[in-house]
Design a protein around this motif. Sequence first.
Motif, PDB file in Angstrom:
ATOM      1  N   MET A 149       0.755  -1.452   0.076  1.00  0.00           N
ATOM      2  CA  MET A 149       0.149   0.024   0.041  1.00  0.00           C
ATOM      3  C   MET A 149       0.887   1.196  -0.083  1.00  0.00           C
ATOM      4  O   MET A 149       1.919   1.385   0.810  1.00  0.00           O
ATOM      5  N   CYS A 150       0.421   2.180  -0.604  1.00  0.00           N
ATOM      6  CA  CYS A 150       1.270   3.501  -0.765  1.00  0.00           C
ATOM      7  C   CYS A 150       0.917   4.263   0.680  1.00  0.00           C
ATOM      8  O   CYS A 150      -0.216   4.596   0.862  1.00  0.00           O
ATOM      9  N   SER A 151       2.072   4.566   1.487  1.00  0.00           N
ATOM     10  CA  SER A 151       1.862   5.200   2.757  1.00  0.00           C
ATOM     11  C   SER A 151       1.259   6.678   2.617  1.00  0.00           C
ATOM     12  O   SER A 151       0.460   6.909   3.315  1.00  0.00           O
ATOM     13  N   GLN A 152       1.708   7.335   1.464  1.00  0.00           N
ATOM     14  CA  GLN A 152       1.204   8.692   1.303  1.00  0.00           C
ATOM     15  C   GLN A 152      -0.458   8.576   1.039  1.00  0.00           C
ATOM     16  O   GLN A 152      -1.194   9.492   1.408  1.00  0.00           O
ATOM     17  N   CYS A 153      -0.855   7.730   0.174  1.00  0.00           N
ATOM     18  CA  CYS A 153      -2.065   7.660  -0.249  1.00  0.00           C
ATOM     19  C   CYS A 153      -3.078   7.401   1.163  1.00  0.00           C
ATOM     20  O   CYS A 153      -4.214   7.845   1.517  1.00  0.00           O
ATOM     21  N   ILE A 154      -2.576   6.196   2.019  1.00  0.00           N
ATOM     22  CA  ILE A 154      -3.230   6.155   3.217  1.00  0.00           C
ATOM     23  C   ILE A 154      -3.244   7.349   4.133  1.00  0.00           C
ATOM     24  O   ILE A 154      -4.349   7.730   4.566  1.00  0.00           O
TER      25      ILE A 154
ATOM     26  N   THR B 112       6.232   3.448  -6.687  1.00  0.00           N
ATOM     27  CA  THR B 112       5.430   4.679  -7.043  1.00  0.00           C
ATOM     28  C   THR B 112       4.313   4.296  -7.305  1.00  0.00           C
ATOM     29  O   THR B 112       4.034   3.447  -8.372  1.00  0.00           O
ATOM     30  N   CYS B 113       3.382   4.902  -6.580  1.00  0.00           N
ATOM     31  CA  CYS B 113       1.887   4.680  -6.533  1.00  0.00           C
ATOM     32  C   CYS B 113       1.287   5.204  -8.108  1.00  0.00           C
ATOM     33  O   CYS B 113       1.803   5.897  -8.509  1.00  0.00           O
ATOM     34  N   PRO B 114       0.053   4.651  -8.182  1.00  0.00           N
ATOM     35  CA  PRO B 114      -0.510   5.383  -9.218  1.00  0.00           C
ATOM     36  C   PRO B 114      -0.728   7.027  -9.158  1.00  0.00           C
ATOM     37  O   PRO B 114      -0.974   7.465 -10.360  1.00  0.00           O
ATOM     38  N   LYS B 115      -0.576   7.381  -8.088  1.00  0.00           N
ATOM     39  CA  LYS B 115      -1.010   8.736  -7.803  1.00  0.00           C
ATOM     40  C   LYS B 115       0.664   9.464  -8.011  1.00  0.00           C
ATOM     41  O   LYS B 115       0.501  10.653  -7.873  1.00  0.00           O
ATOM     42  N   GLY B 116       1.488   8.646  -8.253  1.00  0.00           N
ATOM     43  CA  GLY B 116       2.897   9.270  -8.434  1.00  0.00           C
ATOM     44  C   GLY B 116       3.823   9.410  -7.270  1.00  0.00           C
ATOM     45  O   GLY B 116       4.579   9.959  -7.038  1.00  0.00           O
ATOM     46  N   HIS B 117       3.090   9.109  -6.078  1.00  0.00           N
ATOM     47  CA  HIS B 117       3.960   9.068  -4.688  1.00  0.00           C
ATOM     48  C   HIS B 117       5.321   8.066  -4.795  1.00  0.00           C
ATOM     49  O   HIS B 117       4.886   6.904  -5.038  1.00  0.00           O
ATOM     50  N   LYS B 118       6.349   8.531  -4.373  1.00  0.00           N
ATOM     51  CA  LYS B 118       7.442   7.752  -4.368  1.00  0.00           C
ATOM     52  C   LYS B 118       7.564   7.308  -2.846  1.00  0.00           C
ATOM     53  O   LYS B 118       7.720   8.165  -2.094  1.00  0.00           O
TER      54      LYS B 118
HETATM   55 ZN   LIG Z   1       0.184   7.391  -3.329  1.00  0.00          ZN
END
Ligand SMILES: [Zn+2]
Length: 237
Positions: A6-11, A35-41
């Motif tokens: 899971m992307c921690s920034q999306c969470i 790199t999540c689908p929103k572009g967060h690394k």
């Molecule tokens: Zn994300």
Amino acid sequence: MKLPIMCSQCINNDIASEHPIVAIEFRDDGRYEITCPKGHKSVTILQQQRFEILYEIGACAIIDGYYREAVSSFTSSLENFYEFFIKAVLFEKGIEKEMFISCWKQVAGKSERQLGAFVFLYLSEFGEVPILLDTKKVEFRNSVIHKGKIPTRAEALIYGQDVLNILRPIIKQLKTKYDKGVQEAVGQHLIQCRKENDHPVTTMGISTILSLTFTNSDDSLEKSLCRLCQKMRAVKA
Ligand SMILES: [Zn+2]
């Protein structure tokens, strides 16, 4: 099998439900840069030890029909556990990490030496001979790994179950008597996986069939494979 992360920034931004998961291949260094689908690394460090992951890879190989690879991964899991055992016991006794690393260099890549170190440390700590693979199993393993034997699914399954039967009780003993050493060994692993400039870093634990965290499961390998199969389908979907 791929690992769902899971992307921690999306969470944090509470948008996890939109694109919750990135599926990524298991890595040797335990460090997963996504790199999540929103572009967060971000970087996720997997808490599981190498022997837990190797066993899981062996189980995945059975599901995929690669029985030689399954036997090979179960064997590596067993051998890798010996290193973890020795490390945890010695850390508990206050041996410095640098000293352990220096000594391990003397036996690195030599599984027979490592086995010898394990057998006598176990004797010294528990006053008895550790349960090991019996001669027939060792012959079976050698013929698969060194002579190109092609095992059946049933043979790979029995071998995997034998490894599970050997390691689960020792893991319980280890956690009961050497919890501090176990925690230190796990902590050292997490530090090793990180790179200096990693940011942000999250630590993730997954449930594995052979598990340092969940020691109460006595499910057979066969039964665990059904669950793993469902997990693999979910990640692929
Ligand atoms: Zn994300």
